[in-house]
Design a protein around this motif. Structure first.
Motif, mmCIF file in Angstrom:
data_model
loop_
_atom_site.group_PDB
_atom_site.id
_atom_site.type_symbol
_atom_site.label_atom_id
_atom_site.label_comp_id
_atom_site.label_asym_id
_atom_site.label_seq_id
_atom_site.Cartn_x
_atom_site.Cartn_y
_atom_site.Cartn_z
ATOM 1 N N THR A 38 -3.625 51.042 38.187
ATOM 2 C CA THR A 38 -4.786 50.977 39.076
ATOM 3 C C THR A 38 -4.581 49.918 40.142
ATOM 4 O OG1 THR A 38 -6.224 51.654 37.271
ATOM 5 C CG2 THR A 38 -7.286 50.615 39.161
ATOM 6 N N GLN A 39 -4.051 48.751 39.763
ATOM 7 C CA GLN A 39 -3.852 47.667 40.713
ATOM 8 C C GLN A 39 -2.799 48.018 41.755
ATOM 9 O OE1 GLN A 39 -5.825 45.073 40.955
ATOM 10 N NE2 GLN A 39 -6.937 45.852 39.199
ATOM 11 N N THR A 40 -1.703 48.647 41.370
ATOM 12 C CA THR A 40 -0.641 48.933 42.331
ATOM 13 C C THR A 40 -0.968 50.132 43.190
ATOM 14 O OG1 THR A 40 0.558 50.212 40.677
ATOM 15 C CG2 THR A 40 1.201 47.909 40.947
ATOM 16 N N GLU A 41 -1.812 51.037 42.723
ATOM 17 C CA GLU A 41 -2.177 52.189 43.528
ATOM 18 C C GLU A 41 -3.207 51.834 44.582
ATOM 19 O OE1 GLU A 41 -3.373 55.102 40.684
ATOM 20 O OE2 GLU A 41 -1.330 55.476 40.029
ATOM 21 N N THR A 42 -3.871 50.700 44.429
ATOM 22 C CA THR A 42 -4.850 50.250 45.409
ATOM 23 C C THR A 42 -4.104 49.629 46.581
ATOM 24 O OG1 THR A 42 -6.391 49.775 43.644
ATOM 25 C CG2 THR A 42 -6.863 48.780 45.771
ATOM 26 N N PRO A 43 -4.266 50.188 47.795
ATOM 27 C CA PRO A 43 -3.542 49.611 48.926
ATOM 28 C C PRO A 43 -4.074 48.216 49.244
ATOM 29 C CG PRO A 43 -5.048 51.326 49.686
ATOM 30 C CD PRO A 43 -5.095 51.325 48.184
ATOM 31 N N LEU A 44 -3.168 47.261 49.384
ATOM 32 C CA LEU A 44 -3.551 45.908 49.735
ATOM 33 C C LEU A 44 -3.343 45.707 51.223
ATOM 34 C CD1 LEU A 44 -1.854 43.936 46.831
ATOM 35 C CD2 LEU A 44 -4.258 44.549 47.050
ATOM 36 N N SER A 45 -4.216 44.920 51.826
ATOM 37 C CA SER A 45 -4.026 44.620 53.240
ATOM 38 C C SER A 45 -2.793 43.738 53.400
ATOM 39 C CB SER A 45 -5.254 43.899 53.790
ATOM 40 O OG SER A 45 -5.287 42.571 53.292
ATOM 41 N N ASP A 46 -2.237 43.716 54.594
ATOM 42 C CA ASP A 46 -1.082 42.863 54.866
ATOM 43 C C ASP A 46 -1.402 41.412 54.556
ATOM 44 O OD1 ASP A 46 0.493 44.954 55.698
ATOM 45 O OD2 ASP A 46 -0.124 44.764 57.789
ATOM 46 N N ASP A 47 -2.627 40.996 54.853
ATOM 47 C CA ASP A 47 -3.006 39.605 54.639
ATOM 48 C C ASP A 47 -2.961 39.211 53.171
ATOM 49 O OD1 ASP A 47 -3.385 39.125 57.332
ATOM 50 O OD2 ASP A 47 -5.476 39.754 57.279
ATOM 51 N N MET A 48 -3.205 40.141 52.257
ATOM 52 C CA MET A 48 -3.145 39.824 50.830
ATOM 53 C C MET A 48 -1.718 39.422 50.446
ATOM 54 S SD MET A 48 -6.070 39.981 49.467
ATOM 55 C CE MET A 48 -5.744 40.115 47.729
ATOM 56 N N HIS A 49 -0.719 40.144 50.986
ATOM 57 C CA HIS A 49 0.667 39.812 50.686
ATOM 58 C C HIS A 49 1.076 38.491 51.322
ATOM 59 C CE1 HIS A 49 1.574 43.540 48.698
ATOM 60 N NE2 HIS A 49 1.067 44.212 49.703
ATOM 61 N N LEU A 50 0.527 38.192 52.483
ATOM 62 C CA LEU A 50 0.946 37.016 53.224
ATOM 63 C C LEU A 50 0.455 35.720 52.604
ATOM 64 C CD1 LEU A 50 0.369 38.436 56.784
ATOM 65 C CD2 LEU A 50 2.465 38.406 55.462
ATOM 66 N N ARG A 51 -0.497 35.771 51.725
ATOM 67 C CA ARG A 51 -1.029 34.555 51.114
ATOM 68 C C ARG A 51 -0.070 33.909 50.129
ATOM 69 N NH1 ARG A 51 -7.088 36.669 50.137
ATOM 70 N NH2 ARG A 51 -7.548 36.999 52.315
ATOM 71 N N HIS A 52 0.985 34.596 49.754
ATOM 72 C CA HIS A 52 1.956 34.038 48.811
ATOM 73 C C HIS A 52 3.047 33.248 49.519
ATOM 74 C CE1 HIS A 52 0.237 36.383 45.578
ATOM 75 N NE2 HIS A 52 0.294 37.445 46.337
ATOM 76 N N ALA A 53 3.084 33.290 50.822
ATOM 77 C CA ALA A 53 4.186 32.701 51.577
ATOM 78 C C ALA A 53 4.069 31.182 51.701
ATOM 79 C CB ALA A 53 4.243 33.310 52.969
ATOM 80 N N THR A 54 5.239 30.540 51.691
ATOM 81 C CA THR A 54 5.352 29.124 52.040
ATOM 82 C C THR A 54 5.865 29.093 53.466
ATOM 83 O OG1 THR A 54 5.867 28.538 49.761
ATOM 84 C CG2 THR A 54 6.462 26.946 51.468
ATOM 85 N N VAL A 55 5.058 28.535 54.355
ATOM 86 C CA VAL A 55 5.355 28.589 55.781
ATOM 87 C C VAL A 55 5.500 27.170 56.324
ATOM 88 C CG1 VAL A 55 4.537 29.435 58.017
ATOM 89 C CG2 VAL A 55 3.967 30.696 55.940
ATOM 90 N N ASN A 56 6.570 26.937 57.074
ATOM 91 C CA ASN A 56 6.786 25.641 57.724
ATOM 92 C C ASN A 56 7.199 25.859 59.168
ATOM 93 O OD1 ASN A 56 6.469 23.694 55.471
ATOM 94 N ND2 ASN A 56 8.159 24.861 54.623
ATOM 95 N N ILE A 57 6.606 25.082 60.063
ATOM 96 C CA ILE A 57 7.015 25.102 61.462
ATOM 97 C C ILE A 57 8.192 24.136 61.564
ATOM 98 C CG2 ILE A 57 6.304 24.736 63.851
ATOM 99 C CD1 ILE A 57 4.707 26.921 62.313
#
Length: 140
Positions: A38-57
């Protein structure tokens, strides 16, 4: 700021635990498979995936570009990625700060050929500029 990401991570487990409590004779494997499917069949927005990122300028490359380090164990990893300043064409969430981005806000986004996996990511320009100013003051 972390509340939405935390809620998104906790919700599937609450559902699984609730199912276990109500399962009676169903096996744990059947319950987990049903919930995970059920969880994987639910389409996630791009922003949901992006919250896992470590980002540095890392640095400013030009007046309208910066070099970003992007590491996301669930999606992709770029050690030195070029991001260009533009205006947001859709609402989203700043990958650096978690602040809401509105259409028309000044942002940075990744640019390269072929299209990068994190192409839908955005960072508010104000967040980039403030980080670069803070880093330059620390180096003085």
């Amino acid at each position: 700021m972390d509340a939405p990401a935390t809620t998104a991570k906790v919700a599937p487990w609450k559902s699984i635990v609730r199912s276990l409590a109500q399962s009676g004779s169903q096996s744990l494997e059947k319950i987990l498979l049903a919930n995970l499917r059920t969880q994987t069949e639910t389409p996630l927005s791009d922003d949901m995936h992006l919250r896992h990122a470590t980002v540095n300028i890392l640095e400013r490359a030009s007046q309208c570009t910066v070099i970003v380090s992007w590491h996301d164990p669930t999606l992709c990893s770029y050690n030195f990625q070029l991001w260009r300043r533009s205006d947001a064409t859709r609402p989203g969430i700043c990958s650096l700060s978690g602040i809401i981005i509105n259409t028309g806000d000044s942002i940075y986004k990744p640019v390269s050929k072929p299209r990068p996996i994190n192409a839908s990511a955005m960072i508010l320009a104000t967040e980039v500029e403030s980080r670069l100013v803070c880093e330059s003051l620390e180096n003085c």
